[in-house]
Design a protein around this motif. Structure first.
Motif, PDB file in Angstrom:
ATOM      1  N   ASN A  49      36.679   6.510  44.909  1.00 10.90           N
ATOM      2  CA  ASN A  49      36.763   5.060  45.007  1.00 10.90           C
ATOM      3  C   ASN A  49      35.633   4.465  45.842  1.00 10.90           C
ATOM      4  OD1 ASN A  49      38.175   2.828  44.204  1.00 10.90           O
ATOM      5  ND2 ASN A  49      40.126   3.576  44.950  1.00 10.90           N
ATOM      6  N   ILE A  50      35.539   4.907  47.067  1.00  9.34           N
ATOM      7  CA  ILE A  50      34.578   4.278  47.981  1.00  9.34           C
ATOM      8  C   ILE A  50      33.142   4.689  47.642  1.00  9.34           C
ATOM      9  CG2 ILE A  50      33.972   3.906  50.410  1.00  9.34           C
ATOM     10  CD1 ILE A  50      36.762   2.874  49.642  1.00  9.34           C
ATOM     11  N   PHE A  51      32.940   6.004  47.407  1.00  8.86           N
ATOM     12  CA  PHE A  51      31.577   6.451  47.100  1.00  8.86           C
ATOM     13  C   PHE A  51      31.015   5.774  45.852  1.00  8.86           C
ATOM     14  CE2 PHE A  51      28.841   9.335  44.672  1.00  8.86           C
ATOM     15  CZ  PHE A  51      27.722   9.298  45.498  1.00  8.86           C
ATOM     16  N   PRO A  52      31.778   5.748  44.729  1.00  7.54           N
ATOM     17  CA  PRO A  52      31.240   5.054  43.548  1.00  7.54           C
ATOM     18  C   PRO A  52      30.924   3.581  43.818  1.00  7.54           C
ATOM     19  CG  PRO A  52      33.136   6.359  42.929  1.00  7.54           C
ATOM     20  CD  PRO A  52      33.066   6.390  44.421  1.00  7.54           C
ATOM     21  N   LEU A  53      31.755   2.962  44.646  1.00  8.65           N
ATOM     22  CA  LEU A  53      31.523   1.553  44.959  1.00  8.65           C
ATOM     23  C   LEU A  53      30.188   1.388  45.702  1.00  8.65           C
ATOM     24  CD1 LEU A  53      32.779  -1.336  44.950  1.00  8.65           C
ATOM     25  CD2 LEU A  53      33.692  -0.808  47.201  1.00  8.65           C
ATOM     26  N   LEU A  54      30.001   2.238  46.719  1.00 12.89           N
ATOM     27  CA  LEU A  54      28.757   2.156  47.492  1.00 12.89           C
ATOM     28  C   LEU A  54      27.552   2.523  46.628  1.00 12.89           C
ATOM     29  CD1 LEU A  54      29.951   3.753  50.856  1.00 12.89           C
ATOM     30  CD2 LEU A  54      29.620   1.333  50.349  1.00 12.89           C
ATOM     31  N   TRP A  55      27.765   3.512  45.752  1.00 14.68           N
ATOM     32  CA  TRP A  55      26.691   3.945  44.854  1.00 14.68           C
ATOM     33  C   TRP A  55      26.321   2.817  43.884  1.00 14.68           C
ATOM     34  CZ3 TRP A  55      23.174   7.368  45.279  1.00 14.68           C
ATOM     35  CH2 TRP A  55      22.476   7.851  44.176  1.00 14.68           C
ATOM     36  N   THR A  56      27.334   2.102  43.414  1.00 18.22           N
ATOM     37  CA  THR A  56      27.093   0.959  42.516  1.00 18.22           C
ATOM     38  C   THR A  56      26.284  -0.111  43.238  1.00 18.22           C
ATOM     39  OG1 THR A  56      29.184   1.395  41.412  1.00 18.22           O
ATOM     40  CG2 THR A  56      28.229  -0.769  41.056  1.00 18.22           C
ATOM     41  N   VAL A  57      26.643  -0.357  44.495  1.00 16.53           N
ATOM     42  CA  VAL A  57      25.897  -1.356  45.274  1.00 16.53           C
ATOM     43  C   VAL A  57      24.434  -0.914  45.404  1.00 16.53           C
ATOM     44  CG1 VAL A  57      25.672  -2.476  47.521  1.00 16.53           C
ATOM     45  CG2 VAL A  57      27.936  -2.152  46.509  1.00 16.53           C
ATOM     46  N   TYR A  58      24.233   0.384  45.677  1.00 13.10           N
ATOM     47  CA  TYR A  58      22.849   0.892  45.782  1.00 13.10           C
ATOM     48  C   TYR A  58      22.108   0.712  44.453  1.00 13.10           C
ATOM     49  CZ  TYR A  58      19.180   4.364  45.249  1.00 13.10           C
ATOM     50  OH  TYR A  58      18.003   4.976  44.921  1.00 13.10           O
ATOM     51  N   LEU A  59      22.756   1.132  43.355  1.00 14.86           N
ATOM     52  CA  LEU A  59      22.093   1.048  42.038  1.00 14.86           C
ATOM     53  C   LEU A  59      21.753  -0.387  41.672  1.00 14.86           C
ATOM     54  CD1 LEU A  59      24.100   3.588  39.842  1.00 14.86           C
ATOM     55  CD2 LEU A  59      21.829   3.883  40.825  1.00 14.86           C
ATOM     56  N   SER A  60      22.541  -1.335  42.182  1.00 16.44           N
ATOM     57  CA  SER A  60      22.326  -2.735  41.808  1.00 16.44           C
ATOM     58  C   SER A  60      20.983  -3.257  42.322  1.00 16.44           C
ATOM     59  CB  SER A  60      23.470  -3.600  42.318  1.00 16.44           C
ATOM     60  OG  SER A  60      23.400  -3.730  43.724  1.00 16.44           O
ATOM     61  N   PHE A  61      20.380  -2.540  43.252  1.00 12.51           N
ATOM     62  CA  PHE A  61      19.062  -2.953  43.761  1.00 12.51           C
ATOM     63  C   PHE A  61      17.922  -2.139  43.125  1.00 12.51           C
ATOM     64  CE2 PHE A  61      22.040  -4.075  47.182  1.00 12.51           C
ATOM     65  CZ  PHE A  61      21.750  -5.433  47.310  1.00 12.51           C
ATOM     66  N   THR A  62      18.254  -1.418  42.053  1.00 13.18           N
ATOM     67  CA  THR A  62      17.238  -0.576  41.397  1.00 13.18           C
ATOM     68  C   THR A  62      17.118  -0.916  39.915  1.00 13.18           C
ATOM     69  OG1 THR A  62      18.757   1.148  40.677  1.00 13.18           O
ATOM     70  CG2 THR A  62      17.914   1.332  42.920  1.00 13.18           C
TER      71      THR A  62
END
Lengths: 316, 440
Positions: A49-62
């Motif tokens: 839950n949390i890791f995918p969310l944080l990963w999504t936030v990271y990907l959103s800047f790429t």
């Protein structure tokens, strides 16, 4: 069992417990033991839950694209967010979503509460009708979407036939008309989920103690006053909870609408979640769609929080 | 002791059994394709391959509306579900660039499979990347294009003929251009035939996958629509939104408005087939792949239906369908998959493929002198294949397709803006995609 026997068992258990383990457990505080117990759940939650969310936030800047693993991933700052927020098309999809969420909630609350009040009167076949009303809610949304395409069929569908019988307007193309299609999805969702609102309202109604109505009777309150001063305040927390659940669900509505209209005609029923899926898994613009998902998440989360605060105020 | 011996023997037999089962399992390959009539023909054809090679075949067929979604996800996730993929022509760019498909040049050279044995248009469309190069990633498997079916029996009725001639001053016959096609659609729209209200034409309008793009381009190509002014340069301004392209798109919208049955706003292959087979429409736009099934249909088959290739307007042009067969790079059974392609490329297998309902691209089959007369639609199929044009086959094809689906559906079905505005917006979308992909 005699006291002596229990003592003997406890003594034997203590004897066979390894010294190391006993010492180790003895050294742990209650808090530490509690952590040991909840740690697996927390780790699972973090992983899925949390890791995918944080990963999504990271990907959103790429500029990442999941279907092009060899392509260098570049940090592009807020470009995805700027592109989304300045896109007229995306605002259009959000408007379509808002239309769907607001109208389904308004209609379902009115109908659900009305049905609950009716069922709560406890007439002779009320149990039977409760079961019948609940049936649509138990169906799969994809199935509901598919069979409503047949009901809406202008030449052979029963919906068009009934409208024609009462309004004499000829064949009604609910799905093909840009003006009617947004209402077509509202109608189907209302048909399917009003029972859910009704069920929660019914739970609220059944929790109202009879003495409150007796007291209102003594105060010579009429039916409307009893509803306004006794029923509604008691049912409101239940109703608001139902609206919260359904509102969030409808904000991310996908399957029923895809089966019914595929987002068309044109983009008349293209909800944000449908468009997000197209961007993420058809166009494979992963970075862009991650930003899109974050914006939708923040919107739902923000609105949900405001709503929960209002709900707590109503409860208190 | 005897009991022990019996138990050991039983175990040994069981182990041998499971080993041979595992071996048989290993000799099974999976072919992925769309779920439609030709796929059933391929199942029948492949029995011969299993009999000859001992390799069993499994099939994974997905309905067309979900086919691209499902299979591209499979390829993008490097899945091992499919050993062989009969992927759509537009996937060839992505298949080659992203490494989903095995390059077949060495294999073709080793097995003496020559691309000269297949119709040049199909080799270009289904096998090569970059387009027109000698890099082959598929063997042409199923030639196809969008064509038309008409109610020959209705056209032949004297009273209908007379009325049509009176109105349009010409015989009611398969149209020579799009203007005539629309006139036929208008003529039949709302007409009562055998006590039943019928309509003009069932055309593609589907929003979700690729339907309306396949339909609209079928009208736009003959009007002169092109994707670029200079092939390979991505100079779309003046090509995609040229006056000819605008006229083609406007014409398609007018055909949708005048001549389709009510509720035909989200229709693709199946919906068109249903409308035509149930006797609702005089004309049907659909891929040639469905024509063998129509010819055999108890309601509209035989002499009741006639077929014609997409009519020209300013130029000849038909939307390409069809697919090549590729070996999936993530397969653990590439050798067996290649063996299937070697078998499939043989002329006698190709001849049988055509007989069973597949559209062979082999010159010994499609180029044979008696081919045009072999079925009522074979000649028209060849005619269509002579002028086929395909959508972008770029690696980013899915993104390009989504943009066109939206812009065209917005204009044609949802009455949003003008054709010029729709095509201008499309150029913007496509430019952004190509820039993102480093092509511009």
């Amino acid at each position: 069992m005699a006291v002596g026997t229990i003592d003997r068992i406890a003594e034997r258990a203590a004897r066979i417990t390894p010294f190391g383990a006993a010492n180790r457990m003895r050294g742990l505080s209650d808090r530490a033991i509690a952590w040991i117990f909840i740690m697996p759940s927390i780790l699972i939650l973090l992983a899925i839950n949390i890791f995918p969310l944080l990963w999504t936030v990271y990907l959103s800047f790429t500029n990442y694209r999941a279907n092009q693993p060899g392509r260098p991933v570049q940090w592009i700052g807020t470009a995805n967010y700027e592109r989304i927020l300045s896109s007229g098309d995306i605002w259009g999809y959000l408007q379509v979503t808002a239309h769907f969420v607001v109208w389904t909630m308004l209609i379902q609350v009115a109908l659900g509460l009305g049905l609950a009040l009716l069922i709560n009167r406890g007439f002779k076949t009320s149990s039977f009708w409760t079961t019948v009303i609940l049936i649509p809610m138990m169906l799969s949304p994809a199935v509901v979407g598919t069979f409503w395409t047949y009901l809406y069929q202008p030449q052979t569908g029963i919906f068009s036939y009934i409208i024609d019988v009462f309004a004499n307007v000829g064949a009604v193309d609910m799905i093909g008309s840009i003006h009617l299609a947004p209402w077509a999805i509202v109608i189907v969702d209302t048909w399917m989920w009003t029972p859910y609102i009704m069920l929660l309202c019914l739970a609220g109604l059944r929790s109202i103690p009879a003495y409150l109505y007796e007291a209102a009777e003594i105060d010579r309150a009429n039916g409307l006053q009893k509803f306004w001063y006794v029923t509604l305040p008691r049912v409101l927390p239940f109703l608001m909870l139902a609206v919260l659940f359904r509102g969030i669900e409808n904000f991310k509505m996908f399957d029923m609408v895809v089966e019914l209209t595929s987002g068309g005609p044109g983009s008349a029923t293209e909800l944000a979640s449908i468009n997000l899926k197209r961007e993420a898994f058809e166009s494979w613009r992963t970075g862009y769609s991650s930003a899109y998902a974050v914006i939708l998440f923040v919107t739902v989360f923000g609105l949900g929080n405001i709503y929960v605060k209002a709900l707590n105020r109503v409860k208190s | 002791m005897r009991a022990w011996k019996t138990a050991i023997a039983a175990c040994a037999i069981a182990m041998c059994g499971s080993a041979s089962a595992a071996y048989a399992q290993d000799k099974t390959i999976t072919l992925c394709w769309a779920a439609w009539d030709p796929a059933n023909a391929l199942v029948e054809l492949s029995k011969e391959f299993t009999a000859k090679s001992g390799i069993k075949m499994k099939f994974e067929f997905v309905p067309w509306t979900n086919f691209a979604d499902r299979m591209l996800n499979e390829l993008n996730s490097r899945g091992k579900l499919c050993d062989l993929m009969i992927g759509d022509s537009q996937w060839i760019g992505g298949g080659a660039v992203y490494g989903h498909y095995v390059k077949l040049n060495d294999f073709f050279a080793k097995e003496n499979i020559s691309m000269d044995d297949f119709l040049p248009a199909t080799v270009y469309a289904y096998s090569t990347w970059p387009k027109g190069s000698k890099n082959y990633y598929a063997l042409p498997a199923m030639g196809d294009a969008v064509g038309w079916v008409y109610r020959k029996d209705w056209f032949a009725r004297p009273e209908i003929q007379a009325e049509f001639k009176k109105k349009y001053n010409r015989d009611l016959a398969p149209p020579k251009n799009w203007t005539e096609l629309k006139e036929i659609g208008e003529f039949f729209q709302g007409r009562e035939i055998d006590g039943k209200k019928v309509y003009g034409a069932a055309i593609y309008t589907e929003r979700g996958s690729e339907g309306i793009t396949m339909g609209a381009t079928d009208a736009m190509y003959p009007f002169g629509f092109t994707y670029e002014k200079t092939p390979g340069k991505y100079d779309m301004e003046g090509a995609v939104n040229s006056p000819d392209a605008v006229a083609g798109l406007e014409f398609y919208k007018s055909l949708y408005k005048c001549c389709t049955p009510p509720g035909h706003s989200d229709a693709y292959m199946t919906e068109d087939l249903d409308a035509y087979k149930s006797g609702q429409t005089a004309l049907q736009m659909n891929f040639f792949a469905f024509f063998p099934g129509i010819a055999k249909d108890p309601n509209v088959g035989g002499e009741k239906s006639g077929y014609f290739a997409n009519p020209p307007q300013k130029v000849e042009g038909s939307t390409l369908g069809g697919q090549g067969i590729s070996v999936v790079a993530y397969s653990d059974k590439k050798a067996e998959a290649l063996e299937y392609i070697k078998w499939f490329a043989q002329p006698d297998v190709q001849a049988k493929w055509w007989k069973l309902g597949g559209f062979s691209c082999h010159v010994k089959v499609a180029g044979a002198p008696d081919f045009p007369k072999s079925t009522p639609f074979a000649g028209e199929f060849l005619k269509a294949m002579g002028s086929v044009k395909d959508f972008w086959q770029e690696p980013t094809y899915a993104e390009l397709l989504q943009a066109m689906q939206k812009r065209v559906h917005d204009y044609v079905v949802a009455d949003k803006g003008t054709a010029k505005e729709a095509l201008d917006a499309l150029i913007k979308d496509w430019t952004a995609t190509f820039k993102d992909d480093g092509k511009l």
